[in-house]
Write a protein that holds these residues in place. Structure first.
Motif, PDB file in Angstrom:
ATOM      1  N   ALA A 150       0.834  -1.206   0.000  1.00  0.00           N
ATOM      2  CA  ALA A 150       0.000   0.000   0.000  1.00  0.00           C
ATOM      3  C   ALA A 150       0.869   1.256   0.000  1.00  0.00           C
ATOM      4  O   ALA A 150       0.544   2.254  -0.655  1.00  0.00           O
ATOM      5  CB  ALA A 150      -0.925  -0.007   1.212  1.00  0.00           C
ATOM      6  N   ALA A 195       1.134   4.133  -2.930  1.00  0.00           N
ATOM      7  CA  ALA A 195       0.895   5.542  -2.616  1.00  0.00           C
ATOM      8  C   ALA A 195       2.079   6.434  -2.998  1.00  0.00           C
ATOM      9  O   ALA A 195       1.894   7.584  -3.395  1.00  0.00           O
ATOM     10  CB  ALA A 195       0.573   5.701  -1.138  1.00  0.00           C
ATOM     11  N   THR A 196       3.296   5.887  -2.887  1.00  0.00           N
ATOM     12  CA  THR A 196       4.493   6.677  -3.211  1.00  0.00           C
ATOM     13  C   THR A 196       4.915   6.508  -4.660  1.00  0.00           C
ATOM     14  O   THR A 196       5.654   7.342  -5.195  1.00  0.00           O
ATOM     15  CB  THR A 196       5.675   6.266  -2.309  1.00  0.00           C
ATOM     16  N   ARG A 207      -5.353   0.978   2.057  1.00  0.00           N
ATOM     17  CA  ARG A 207      -4.818   1.730   0.914  1.00  0.00           C
ATOM     18  C   ARG A 207      -5.261   3.193   0.967  1.00  0.00           C
ATOM     19  O   ARG A 207      -4.462   4.090   0.693  1.00  0.00           O
ATOM     20  CB  ARG A 207      -5.230   1.067  -0.405  1.00  0.00           C
ATOM     21  N   GLU A 208      -6.521   3.420   1.334  1.00  0.00           N
ATOM     22  CA  GLU A 208      -6.997   4.803   1.449  1.00  0.00           C
ATOM     23  C   GLU A 208      -6.287   5.534   2.581  1.00  0.00           C
ATOM     24  O   GLU A 208      -5.853   6.681   2.437  1.00  0.00           O
ATOM     25  CB  GLU A 208      -8.509   4.811   1.692  1.00  0.00           C
ATOM     26  N   GLN A 215      -2.637   6.254   1.704  1.00  0.00           N
ATOM     27  CA  GLN A 215      -2.589   7.325   0.700  1.00  0.00           C
ATOM     28  C   GLN A 215      -2.727   8.698   1.364  1.00  0.00           C
ATOM     29  O   GLN A 215      -1.990   9.644   1.043  1.00  0.00           O
ATOM     30  CB  GLN A 215      -3.703   7.139  -0.332  1.00  0.00           C
ATOM     31  N   ARG A 216      -3.644   8.817   2.314  1.00  0.00           N
ATOM     32  CA  ARG A 216      -3.834  10.094   3.019  1.00  0.00           C
ATOM     33  C   ARG A 216      -2.584  10.473   3.812  1.00  0.00           C
ATOM     34  O   ARG A 216      -2.204  11.639   3.869  1.00  0.00           O
ATOM     35  CB  ARG A 216      -5.039  10.005   3.957  1.00  0.00           C
ATOM     36  N   GLU A 254       0.171  11.674   1.388  1.00  0.00           N
ATOM     37  CA  GLU A 254      -0.134  13.031   0.921  1.00  0.00           C
ATOM     38  C   GLU A 254       0.208  14.060   1.991  1.00  0.00           C
ATOM     39  O   GLU A 254       0.786  15.118   1.702  1.00  0.00           O
ATOM     40  CB  GLU A 254      -1.608  13.136   0.532  1.00  0.00           C
TER      41      GLU A 254
END
Length: 334
Positions: A274, A278-279, A318-319, A322-323, A326
């Protein structure tokens, strides 16, 4: 429900998010934080600075274990609710510096309990950890399971605080809820936690250490889901009525312990995947043996908290990752 709440550890990861949540809900918040240098103090100072921009927040800096400090603040502020989150955290660090866990976790919690005894709130809530389940192998971990074999000194001190709080609840009739947190992650997270360390290393092109050769599972709990659980539990004041055979409500005190977890363990390598997604970078991996004090898996039984609060959000890994990525890129400009 909104009123006055005293929160220890208000510049910490969870404390900061809980303060934000309760301030937005109309609470007056008095925060206390010791600003210890266990990790980057600038991160803690930035959290407090952001909280100070909100109406209804006041912060005090001081060590929890200072004799009489918490009692003085509580007697002055007269909170309706006390949420005790401040602690010396970290499983591995408790092997290197056990004394700091005695001071912050045992003596600090004693100071909070004494303050609550002198000026009783409507509800006293204290943070524990999933680490207290220790060597337990029956999963998911339920609050009614025995938890007598802690694997780290950190976990031992947190289990001790559960017993301390139970005795005060029994002796002085203090309605008390203990939280057992399960691997909390998200924006503004702690630099000593795996997600922060992994993202930092991956973005810098450095290898990450994968313990137990990747054969680990964790019940990762996203920060927004966790603080919503805490907020709802404030109104779930322990009394004499049980909600089921899975309720940890004490037979002799208005006290219970509640898991706050996602209820869905994630394989460590899926967690790493994950982060890679994201990266946009494939991680270089150092496969390592299990570290002293660690356990191979955690998994929260979430029946009790949902019986007390209703259904809670469960952000997917995963969500949530991702946050965090960011936030990390924005905060550190990388």
């Amino acid at each position: 429900m909104a009123g006055k709440v005293f929160i220890t550890g208000s510049a910490g990861f969870i404390g900061y998010h809980l303060c934000q949540q309760l301030l937005d809900a109309g609470w007056q918040v008095l925060g206390l934080d010791g600003m210890s240098d266990y990790y980057d103090v600038a991160l803690k100072e930035r959290r407090h600075a952001m909280l100070r921009q909100k109406q209804g927040f006041r912060a005090v800096e001081g060590l929890l274990e200072t004799p009489g400090l918490v009692r003085g603040l509580v007697e002055e502020f007269r909170p309706d609710v006390i949420v005790h989150l401040a602690a010396q955290a970290g499983v591995r660090y408790s092997i290197e510096a056990p004394r700091s866990y005695v001071d912050a976790n045992l003596i600090g919690t004693f100071e909070v309990l004494e303050a609550a005894r002198a000026c009783p709130p409507q509800h006293l809530l204290l943070a524990s950890t999933s680490s207290v389940f220790g060597a337990n192998t029956e999963m998911p971990y339920a609050e009614v399971h025995k938890a007598d074999h802690q694997m780290s000194f950190y976990a031992a001190t947190k289990k001790a605080t559960e017993a301390m709080a139970h005795s005060y609840a029994h002796l002085y009739g203090l309605p008390t809820t203990m939280f057992r947190f399960f691997t909390v992650y998200g924006p503004w997270g702690r630099p000593d936690m795996a997600l922060f360390k992994f993202v930092k290393a991956i973005l810098a092109g450095e290898a990450i250490d994968i313990y137990n050769h990747g054969d680990m599972r964790r019940d990762f709990t996203y920060i927004d889901d966790l603080v919503m659980g805490i907020e709802r539990l404030i109104a779930a004041v322990p009394g004499a009525e049980s909600v089921g055979d899975f309720d940890s409500l004490s037979p002799v005190a208005p006290w219970r312990v509640v898991n706050i977890g996602n209820g869905a363990p994630v394989q460590l390598m899926d967690f790493v995947a994950a982060i890679e997604a994201a990266t946009g970078i494939e991680a270089k991996k150092n496969l390592m043996p299990m570290q002293p004090g660690d356990v191979p898996a955690t998994w929260a039984d979430a029946r009790l908290i949902e019986a007390l609060t209703g259904p809670l959000p469960r952000t997917g890994i995963r969500e949530g990752v991702q946050r965090f990525v960011e936030w990390y890129r924005g905060y550190y400009a990388v």
